[in-house]
Design a protein around this motif. Sequence first.
Motif, PDB file in Angstrom:
ATOM      1  N   ASN A  48       1.026  -1.319  -0.068  1.00 40.71           N
ATOM      2  CA  ASN A  48      -0.330   0.339   0.046  1.00 40.71           C
ATOM      3  C   ASN A  48       1.428   1.022   0.068  1.00 40.71           C
ATOM      4  OD1 ASN A  48       0.417  -1.201   2.749  1.00 40.71           O
ATOM      5  ND2 ASN A  48      -0.693   0.830   3.448  1.00 40.71           N
ATOM      6  N   MET A 268      -9.476  -5.046   7.818  1.00 44.01           N
ATOM      7  CA  MET A 268      -9.184  -3.305   7.113  1.00 44.01           C
ATOM      8  C   MET A 268      -9.505  -2.303   8.294  1.00 44.01           C
ATOM      9  SD  MET A 268     -11.693  -3.471   3.367  1.00 44.01           S
ATOM     10  CE  MET A 268     -11.722  -1.464   3.337  1.00 44.01           C
ATOM     11  N   ARG A 269     -10.579  -3.342   8.944  1.00 50.00           N
ATOM     12  CA  ARG A 269     -10.655  -2.356  10.045  1.00 50.00           C
ATOM     13  C   ARG A 269      -9.642  -2.345  11.718  1.00 50.00           C
ATOM     14  NH1 ARG A 269     -16.530  -3.740   9.761  1.00 50.00           N
ATOM     15  NH2 ARG A 269     -15.602  -5.292  11.683  1.00 50.00           N
ATOM     16  N   PHE A 272      -6.717  -0.410  10.164  1.00 55.08           N
ATOM     17  CA  PHE A 272      -6.385   0.454  10.230  1.00 55.08           C
ATOM     18  C   PHE A 272      -6.156   1.313  11.919  1.00 55.08           C
ATOM     19  CE2 PHE A 272      -8.547   4.352  11.147  1.00 55.08           C
ATOM     20  CZ  PHE A 272      -8.609   5.614  10.575  1.00 55.08           C
ATOM     21  N   THR A 277      -2.571   1.356   9.699  1.00 55.08           N
ATOM     22  CA  THR A 277      -2.450   1.636   8.214  1.00 55.08           C
ATOM     23  C   THR A 277      -3.647   0.852   7.318  1.00 55.08           C
ATOM     24  OG1 THR A 277      -0.180   0.745   6.537  1.00 55.08           O
ATOM     25  CG2 THR A 277      -1.663  -1.061   7.499  1.00 55.08           C
ATOM     26  N   VAL A 278      -3.892   1.816   5.507  1.00 54.76           N
ATOM     27  CA  VAL A 278      -4.817   1.751   5.268  1.00 54.76           C
ATOM     28  C   VAL A 278      -4.792   1.010   3.857  1.00 54.76           C
ATOM     29  CG1 VAL A 278      -6.699   2.364   3.607  1.00 54.76           C
ATOM     30  CG2 VAL A 278      -5.636   4.073   5.835  1.00 54.76           C
ATOM     31  N   GLU A 280      -7.383  -1.545   1.190  1.00 57.00           N
ATOM     32  CA  GLU A 280      -8.692  -1.707   0.497  1.00 57.00           C
ATOM     33  C   GLU A 280      -8.635  -3.323   0.510  1.00 57.00           C
ATOM     34  OE1 GLU A 280      -7.599  -1.951  -4.423  1.00 57.00           O
ATOM     35  OE2 GLU A 280      -5.654  -1.214  -3.676  1.00 57.00           O
ATOM     36  N   GLY A 309      -3.562  -0.504  -1.285  1.00 56.44           N
ATOM     37  CA  GLY A 309      -4.455   0.823  -0.568  1.00 56.44           C
ATOM     38  C   GLY A 309      -5.328   1.589  -1.097  1.00 56.44           C
ATOM     39  N   ALA A 313     -11.360   7.601   1.442  1.00 50.57           N
ATOM     40  CA  ALA A 313     -12.403   7.939   2.669  1.00 50.57           C
ATOM     41  C   ALA A 313     -13.294   7.787   2.837  1.00 50.57           C
ATOM     42  CB  ALA A 313     -11.205   9.507   3.470  1.00 50.57           C
ATOM     43  N   PHE A 316     -13.919   4.217   2.244  1.00 50.02           N
ATOM     44  CA  PHE A 316     -13.227   2.824   3.712  1.00 50.02           C
ATOM     45  C   PHE A 316     -14.856   2.992   5.088  1.00 50.02           C
ATOM     46  CE2 PHE A 316     -11.507   2.478   7.392  1.00 50.02           C
ATOM     47  CZ  PHE A 316     -10.548   1.476   7.128  1.00 50.02           C
ATOM     48  N   CYS A 320     -16.504  -0.049   6.671  1.00 47.22           N
ATOM     49  CA  CYS A 320     -15.421  -0.674   7.925  1.00 47.22           C
ATOM     50  C   CYS A 320     -16.286   0.451   8.938  1.00 47.22           C
ATOM     51  CB  CYS A 320     -14.301  -0.244   7.698  1.00 47.22           C
ATOM     52  SG  CYS A 320     -13.909  -1.381   6.460  1.00 47.22           S
TER      53      CYS A 320
END
Length: 322
Positions: A48, A268-269, A272, A277-278, A280, A309, A313, A316, A320
């Motif tokens: 990412n 993903m959560r 984060f 880190t983010v 996809e 990633g 926003a 996401f 999530c």
Amino acid sequence: MTNRPPVTLDDVRDAAARIKGVAHRTPVLHSRTLDALVGAEVFLKCENFQRVGAFKFRGAYNAASRLSPEQAARGIAAYSSGNHAQAVALAAREMGTTAVILMPEDTPKSKMEATAGYGAEIVTYDRYTGDRTALGEALAAERGLALIPPYEHPHVIAGQGTAALELIEETGQLDALVAPVGGGGLMAGSATAAKGLHPATRVIGVEPEAGDDTRRSLAAGERVTIPVPRTIADGQAAEAPGELTFSVNRRLVDEIALVDDDEIRAAMRFAFERLKTVLEPSGATPLAALLSGRLERLPRRVGVILSGGNISARRFAELCGG
């Protein structure tokens, strides 16, 4: 007559030398919290943080950089749901040429805007009724462009394998390597690097449950086509594995794990909130397989490729949000 495979460890090493200084050497993240949760020492290769936000730049640049001056001057074509589109667009810009990208009309807006931002012309199609390969080949032929497909190309596969090569160079021998599988390019390149360096490494692919074309194909011993998958992991919404990638993966991939959309959201959560880190959805599927217990007999040292990633926003939060 030779039985040389379409991509070798030497090809991956050659790609690594070619992309050095152009592609990022992405960081490897280690989390004691994650280790404790899954019962293994886990090393996360954070693609990412690659240019364009995903591993795809590695293969796109490796392939584009090998075009003749005449081919490069005419321009490059590609078809992609997003990350390969951005990668080819940036590779073309780096080489001082142009790109025309065929993209599904329902591609996330952020990926379309990013592709256009790198200077590419975008042509759209309906992924549920159109054959992107045929449309892409026709577009390239009509305009006289060099076509760089997202995975059915030995230079693309070799370029993608550099992510696993870097990971193993940094961590040493791994007991297992886990990576997402869409069309199979990242998996084929990663498996080539991992098995080439350490044949005992267990290579595990991860697919969304709705898009298990590679799992079915490996079980059948031949490529199997499924309906266009409907999954939040849009980068893995393949109907069938590539012919070239499957020829590699059927030899080198040991197993395929499946994850559902809820497990992907949870991964993903976790990335984060705990790893800061983010990811996809497609980039999170290998982490989802670990966190959800989908991988049986998990060995001691595990390498994981977090493939991308690229997510807005807003998207996401939609997927999530609490």
